[in-house]
Design an enzyme around this catalytic site. Structure first.
Site, short mmCIF file in Angstrom:
data_model
loop_
_atom_site.label_atom_id
_atom_site.label_comp_id
_atom_site.label_asym_id
_atom_site.label_seq_id
_atom_site.Cartn_x
_atom_site.Cartn_y
_atom_site.Cartn_z
N ALA A 2 0.89 -1.16 0.00
CA ALA A 2 0.00 0.00 0.00
C ALA A 2 0.92 1.21 0.00
O ALA A 2 1.06 1.92 0.99
CB ALA A 2 -0.91 0.00 1.22
N ILE A 3 1.59 1.36 -1.13
CA ILE A 3 2.61 2.42 -1.25
C ILE A 3 1.92 3.77 -1.43
O ILE A 3 2.46 4.81 -1.08
CB ILE A 3 3.58 2.06 -2.39
CG1 ILE A 3 4.39 0.83 -1.93
CG2 ILE A 3 4.50 3.21 -2.74
CD1 ILE A 3 5.32 0.25 -2.92
N GLY A 4 0.69 3.70 -1.95
CA GLY A 4 -0.09 4.94 -2.07
C GLY A 4 0.31 5.77 -3.27
O GLY A 4 0.13 6.99 -3.29
N LEU A 5 0.88 5.09 -4.27
CA LEU A 5 1.22 5.76 -5.54
C LEU A 5 2.12 6.98 -5.35
O LEU A 5 1.94 8.01 -6.00
CB LEU A 5 -0.07 6.14 -6.30
CG LEU A 5 -0.86 4.93 -6.82
CD1 LEU A 5 -2.24 5.35 -7.31
CD2 LEU A 5 -0.11 4.22 -7.94
N CYS B 22 -5.66 1.01 -9.65
CA CYS B 22 -4.98 0.85 -8.37
C CYS B 22 -6.00 0.86 -7.23
O CYS B 22 -6.76 1.81 -7.07
CB CYS B 22 -3.96 1.95 -8.14
SG CYS B 22 -3.10 1.66 -6.60
N GLY C 104 1.99 -11.57 -6.13
CA GLY C 104 2.84 -12.72 -5.84
C GLY C 104 2.22 -14.04 -6.29
O GLY C 104 1.09 -14.07 -6.78
N GLY D 45 1.47 -13.04 -10.37
CA GLY D 45 1.96 -14.29 -9.78
C GLY D 45 2.86 -15.12 -10.66
O GLY D 45 3.11 -16.28 -10.35
C1 LIG Z 1 5.57 -2.90 -4.62
C2 LIG Z 1 4.58 -2.83 -5.75
C3 LIG Z 1 4.29 -1.61 -6.35
C4 LIG Z 1 3.39 -1.54 -7.40
N1 LIG Z 1 3.14 -0.33 -8.01
C5 LIG Z 1 2.30 -0.28 -9.09
C6 LIG Z 1 2.11 0.94 -9.78
O1 LIG Z 1 2.71 1.97 -9.48
N2 LIG Z 1 1.25 0.93 -10.84
C7 LIG Z 1 0.58 -0.19 -11.27
O2 LIG Z 1 -0.18 -0.14 -12.25
N3 LIG Z 1 0.78 -1.37 -10.62
C8 LIG Z 1 1.61 -1.44 -9.56
N4 LIG Z 1 1.82 -2.63 -8.93
C9 LIG Z 1 1.12 -3.84 -9.42
C10 LIG Z 1 2.04 -4.66 -10.36
O3 LIG Z 1 2.40 -3.91 -11.49
C11 LIG Z 1 1.32 -5.95 -10.80
O4 LIG Z 1 0.19 -5.61 -11.57
C12 LIG Z 1 0.88 -6.80 -9.62
O5 LIG Z 1 1.87 -6.79 -8.61
C13 LIG Z 1 0.59 -8.26 -10.00
O6 LIG Z 1 1.71 -8.89 -10.58
P1 LIG Z 1 2.80 -9.76 -9.75
O7 LIG Z 1 2.05 -10.78 -8.97
O8 LIG Z 1 3.68 -10.32 -10.82
O9 LIG Z 1 3.51 -8.79 -8.87
C14 LIG Z 1 2.73 -2.72 -7.85
C15 LIG Z 1 3.02 -3.96 -7.23
C16 LIG Z 1 3.93 -4.02 -6.20
C17 LIG Z 1 4.22 -5.37 -5.57
#
Ligand SMILES: Cc1cc2nc3c(=O)[nH]c(=O)nc-3n(C[C@H](O)[C@H](O)[C@H](O)COP(=O)(O)O)c2cc1C
Length: 299
Positions: free
Chosen positions: A70-73, A129, A216, A243
């Site tokens: 929950a980085i909050g963009l 988001c 994940g 994932g």
């Molecule tokens: C730490 C972190 C920051 C993320 N920041 C963004 C972001 O700024 N914009 C966005 O569209 N998705 C963001 N995501 C989502 C990822 O781009 C991705 O859609 C999501 O994590 C699912 O894929 P994964 O399971 O391979 O991580 C973020 C994910 C993580 C873990």
């Protein structure tokens, strides 16, 4: 001879693995590093017109098969982000996809126009988001809002535009159809699932924001289902992910209908994730008799 090259809305990639938005922050050097590690394309962390500080700590946790954030963009705003992206575009050696978000269609369009000056290969619209709920709607829960934002950005920029969709909806295919109506050149799916994790002994949620986005290995089945449903509904290229941590995971995502595969949380689980996953994908293709990525299909 195995061919890993793919093309998404005219953007050519040397392999189908795309660094997912946000996982390597806004900094050019980290995007460049993912490219050097073997990503076929890299996506920047979402940026808005104005800078945003983001949520207080803790903003992320990892537990077993699940990552939560929950980085909050948090981001430095479109002008500063464009400077970072210029460097990434010059030095990454692979296509750079720029992720943009805003509070309304005008802000999406305005931020995209500023970002276009850095000459990324594509704009990805983060209309999904889950952490911005309190400040406004999650646009990708609403077909009309999705269509409006895509149309506004397509009018504002000449670059290909991908709409990034959320799994936190009743009918993701309906949203993909709306994005196509708005003129989207591609779909990116999925963003994180909305979730919560509680520390029972501390009697508190782990994340300061209480809720967060779940990513994940644990979310792969949801991601596969979403991409498959989008593929049934629209003929646009799909950057599919959620994932994915291995070559066979990537093959599953391609079988669900993805054109390219995004890799996000896997960088927390595997050293050299891009090189390893693309090597495993090539080995899978070799063993199953696939010459090129687009041959990978479900029976
Ligand atoms: C730490 C972190 C920051 C993320 N920041 C963004 C972001 O700024 N914009 C966005 O569209 N998705 C963001 N995501 C989502 C990822 O781009 C991705 O859609 C999501 O994590 C699912 O894929 P994964 O399971 O391979 O991580 C973020 C994910 C993580 C873990």
């Amino acid at each position: 001879m195995i061919k890993l090259e793919v093309s998404v809305a005219g953007v050519k990639m040397c392999n189908p693995l795309v660094l997912a938005a946000g996982v390597r922050s806004n900094y050019a050097d980290l995007l460049i590093r993912a490219a050097k590690e073997g990503a076929g394309a890299v996506t920047s962390k979402s940026c808005s017109l104005e800078p945003r500080p983001g949520h207080p700590n803790p903003t992320a946790m990892i537990h077993g098969q699940v990552v939560m954030n929950a980085i909050g963009l948090s981001n430095p705003g479109a002008k500063e982000e464009a400077e970072q992206l210029k460097k990434a575009v010059k030095e990454a050696g692979v296509p750079v996809i720029a992720s943009v978000f805003g509070k309304n269609a005008d802000e999406f369009a305005e931020a995209s126009k500023i970002i276009e000056k850095a000459k990324p290969a594509m704009i990805e619209l983060n209309i999904s988001c889950p952490n911005v709920h309190r400040e406004g709607r999650m646009f990708s829960a609403d077909p009309a809002a999705t269509e409006e934002i895509v149309r506004a950005v397509k009018k504002a920029v000449k670059l290909p535009v991908s709409a990034k969709l959320s799994p936190n909806v009743t009918d993701i295919a309906e949203i993909a159809v709306a994005a196509k109506r708005g003129g989207a050149d591609a779909i990116t799916a999925i963003n994180t699932l909305s979730g919560m994790w509680i520390d029972a002994y501390a009697k508190k949620p782990y994340l300061a924001n209480r809720q967060g986005g779940v990513s994940g290995p644990g979310i792969k089945p949801v991601a596969l289902r979403c991409v498959w449903q989008i593929r049934q509904a629209v003929d646009l290229p799909i950057i599919g992910g959620g994932g994915i941590t291995s070559g066979t995971d990537a093959a599953e995502m391609l079988m669900a209908g993805a054109t390219a595969v995004s890799i996000g949380s896997a960088v927390c689980y595997r050293k050299n994730a891009f090189a390893e996953i693309s090597k495993e994908l090539a080995e899978f293709m070799e063993s199953e008799g696939y010459a090129k990525v687009s041959d990978i299909k479900m029976d």
